[in-house]
Scaffold this active site. Structure first.
Site, PDB file in Angstrom:
ATOM      1  N   HIS A  65       0.837  -1.194   0.000  1.00 16.41           N
ATOM      2  CA  HIS A  65       0.000   0.000   0.000  1.00 16.41           C
ATOM      3  C   HIS A  65       0.870   1.240   0.000  1.00 16.41           C
ATOM      4  O   HIS A  65       2.049   1.198   0.358  1.00 16.41           O
ATOM      5  CB  HIS A  65      -0.933   0.027   1.214  1.00 16.41           C
ATOM      6  N   CYS A 207       1.909   3.671  11.701  1.00 18.07           N
ATOM      7  CA  CYS A 207       2.819   3.159  10.683  1.00 18.07           C
ATOM      8  C   CYS A 207       3.106   4.279   9.689  1.00 18.07           C
ATOM      9  O   CYS A 207       2.436   5.314   9.715  1.00 18.07           O
ATOM     10  CB  CYS A 207       2.233   1.929   9.978  1.00 18.07           C
TER      11      CYS A 207
END
Length: 695
Positions: A65, A207
């Site tokens: 991603h 993250c």
């Protein structure tokens, strides 16, 4: 708003055998639907995100991603692989692969839905249903939440909206869980009439992209907390922002868990509590262990600092090997030291450039400074730079200790580093002092102490005891042997000549070009700057510094040259990056080649290493010297044998550019993919050419 995933974005027979091929196959579906405007630019962003941390998860899941300017709307593509694709998960290849694409400026609602999918991936029923679904339309409906995980076909007579859909329900949770759970926990904390309170934990997850791992870790921790009978509240710090936990909830908590790969925002809110600090994947893969670990710390009375690698620029998670942790501790010190090297070194170089090398013998500017004399200004710059250089070893030692033990390690680390400077133990002494200081602090924190004195531990007890121990060891026990070793290394460098010097130049060139600003590059750079961080550096030390800077300039300059002479081998984005690489390379910023290396590492990195090795060896053979630790072409007046030095750089640049051009020219385009540099389909959406977004 169009649907984030449709049947056209599903491949139930994904045949890719590598993660790069899998990402390309799914990205091509996004391009075909007009959701991605530049295939290679988008894949470069995906690769850059993947380089930060593998996106494979336990349970056979891969979630490549990124956020990218080449994405027109938040999108998901799903692939199911019969053979499995390795995304770096500990338990093996992934058979369920989600490519998550978010625009650089995606709004909060879109990101919340993407984050909801990440939470659903922790649901075993959901993933089992995806493995069993028989057609693309049903798979897309299942992911959207139009069908329940128990069956890919609704039961006859069941209304479409009779049950909460997976992603929709999770989206609500992702958007409001922090505030709702925080209020509930605050109420519970205020309820002092209860006979026994459960153990209370607050957690933060984050993250680099803030879309997938952040929410998966939050879901895993919440599930593990319920199973353990623990009151656990999570603050996910995602791309869409975050809802701060109620201060009352934090104050009432017995312990803290940080599962993150980017700095925790407003971390000071959680200070003074038993803390476990790990990478975000640890929060996903072993939440039960983290809960047990932080409960153990609370029972022993350990407060913030712990034994986990807390600080700067971690590249992974706790539980890794000692060698990996040692590298991170050392890189913590180096990362804080480098600005002192650059500022001090350039000021010293300017002093030499203006006042000549005899300026080092000038009296203090406090005693003699004439505003109209250039020599006075040269002496001022030199003396400021010398003071900045004086901080190198203390900062290195202090932040190595910080990397091991957080803030309690700073005082003994800095003091140990200053002692290393005082006894002429140099950088070897600084390394030893930092590691000893961090180890001593960690050992003290493991001692079980009465609750009454815990409050003064971080302020009085730990600094006092750790500094005394480190000082004793550095002055009395190990200082003299390290100083002797430092002198021996210096004498060895001074004696280098001929083929030995050329081989050393080649080795340093290879290291500078191996990871382009990463740990190996920094080791070579630190080795070079250590030699010139003295008032009178040796000729060999200045040759090493020259070779290191020359080799570090090669990769970005070579990629700039390659995009200029054979532009058709590169994407439009890479050609634009090539223009910037001219300036970055000339300024000795090796990171200017990273976008090229991330997109095509097997061709770019080896080519850069060959060119860097040639430049490093030629620089040593030519006897080029350099007193400044940075500056690129802007410090050419300070380089000995400057013309030959520039020739060495030009040769390495041409060799690397030629190798890249040859290797790229030999590759065969993947089936169905656009040929780099070819005219775009006029029916496809276009986008302004911009730099890739770092994710």
């Amino acid at each position: 708003m169009s649907e984030m995933i449709t049947a056209d974005l599903v491949d139930l027979d994904l045949s890719a055998d590598t993660k790069e091929a899998a990402a390309r196959a799914l990205a091509e579906r996004m391009v075909a639907q007009g959701r991605v405007t530049d295939l290679d630019g988008f894949l470069a962003d995906v690769a850059a995100r993947e380089a930060q941390m593998p996106t494979g998860l336990d349970g056979g899941i891969g979630i490549p991603h990124c956020r990218s300017e080449y994405v027109t709307e938040p999108s998901l593509a799903f692939g199911r692989s019969a053979e499995g694709v390795d995304f770096g998960a500990p338990d093996g290849p992934a058979d369920l692969i989600f490519l998550i694409a978010a625009p650089a400026g995606a709004d909060d609602a879109h990101l919340t839905i993407l984050s909801a999918l990440a939470r659903q991936l922790m649901n075993a029923e959901f993933t089992s249903a995806l493995r069993a679904v028989g057609d693309a339309e049903s798979a897309a409906a299942l992911i959207r939440g139009d069908e329940t995980p128990a069956s890919s076909t609704p039961a006859p007579g069941t209304p479409e909206n009779s049950a909460a859909t997976p992603v929709a329900a999770s989206a609500g949770a992702a958007a409001g869980s922090s505030a709702t759970d925080g209020s509930t926990a605050a109420t519970a904390a205020a309820d002092t009439g209860a006979v026994e309170q459960p153990f209370r934990i607050v957690a933060v997850t984050s993250c680099p992209t803030g879309i997938a791992h952040t929410y998966m870790a939050a879901e895993a921790l919440e599930n593990a907390g319920r199973a353990a009978g623990v009151d656990l509240v999570v603050e996910p710090q995602g791309s869409a922002g975050f809802t701060r936990l109620d201060p009352a909830v934090i104050a009432a908590a017995d312990a803290v868990i940080f599962a993150h790969d980017v700095p925790v925002r407003e971390k000071e809110r959680f200070a003074g509590k038993p803390t476990v600090d790990v990478g975000v994947k640890a929060g996903i893969n072993r939440p039960t262990e983290l809960i047990s670990e932080v409960r153990g710390k609370a029972e022993r009375g350990e407060v913030t600092g712990g034994s986990a690698p807390t600080p700067v620029e971690r590249g992974g998670e706790a539980g890794e090997g000692y060698g990996s942790m040692l590298r991170k501790w050392l890189m913590s010190g180096v990362s804080y030291m480098v600005p002192f090297v650059a500022a001090g070194g350039l000021l010293i170089a300017l002093g030499f450039a203006i006042g000549g090398y005899e300026i080092k013998s000038a009296p203090s500017v406090m005693q003699h400074f004439v505003w109209t004399q250039t020599d006075s200004w040269a002496a001022l710059m030199f003396q400021i730079g010398a003071v900045a250089f004086g901080f190198l070893v203390p900062v290195l030692a202090g932040y190595i200790a910080y990397g091991m033990a957080d803030r309690p390690g700073l005082v003994p680390g800095f003091v140990g580093g200053m002692i290393a400077s005082t006894i002429n133990a140099g950088f070897l002494g600084g390394l030893a002092a930092g590691l000893i200081a961090g180890g001593v602090v960690l050992a003290i924190q493991k001692v079980k102490i009465p609750k009454a004195v815990r409050g003064i531990m971080p302020v009085v007890v730990i600094p006092l005891i750790s500094t005394a121990i480190v000082g004793f060891l550095m002055f009395v026990v190990i200082g003299k042997p390290i100083a002797s070793a430092q002198k021996g290394m210096t004498d060895w460098l001074n004696g280098l000549s001929g083929s030995n010097a050329i081989l050393l130049g080649a080795l340093l060139g290879l290291m500078m070009c191996f990871d382009l600003g990463g740990p190996v590059n920094k080791v070579a750079y630190t080795f070079a700057t250590a030699g010139i961080a003295v008032s009178s550096p040796s000729d060999s030390a200045m040759k090493i510094m020259a070779a290191v800077m020359a080799a570090g300039m090669v990769p970005p300059l070579a990629m700039a040259l390659a995009t200029t002479v054979r532009g058709k081998l590169f994407t439009e984005t890479e050609r634009e990056n090539g223009k910037a690489a001219w300036v970055l390379g000339a300024s000795f910023i090796s990171e200017g080649a990273i976008p090229f290396a991330a997109a095509d590492p097997l061709r770019v990195i080896p080519s850069a290493m060959v060119g860097g090795a040639i430049t490093g060896s030629l620089s040593m053979a030519f006897g080029a010297t350099l007193r400044a630790p940075h500056g690129g072409i802007f410090v050419v007046p300070l380089i000995g044998h400057a013309f030959l030095y520039l020739i060495a750089i030009a040769v390495g640049m041409c060799v690397t550019a030629a190798l890249v051009v040859v290797l790229k020219g030999m590759r065969k385009p993947a089936a169905g993919s656009a040929v780099p540099g070819a005219p775009e389909d006029i029916s496809a959406p276009t986008a302004d050419t911009k730099q890739p977004v770092a994710v």
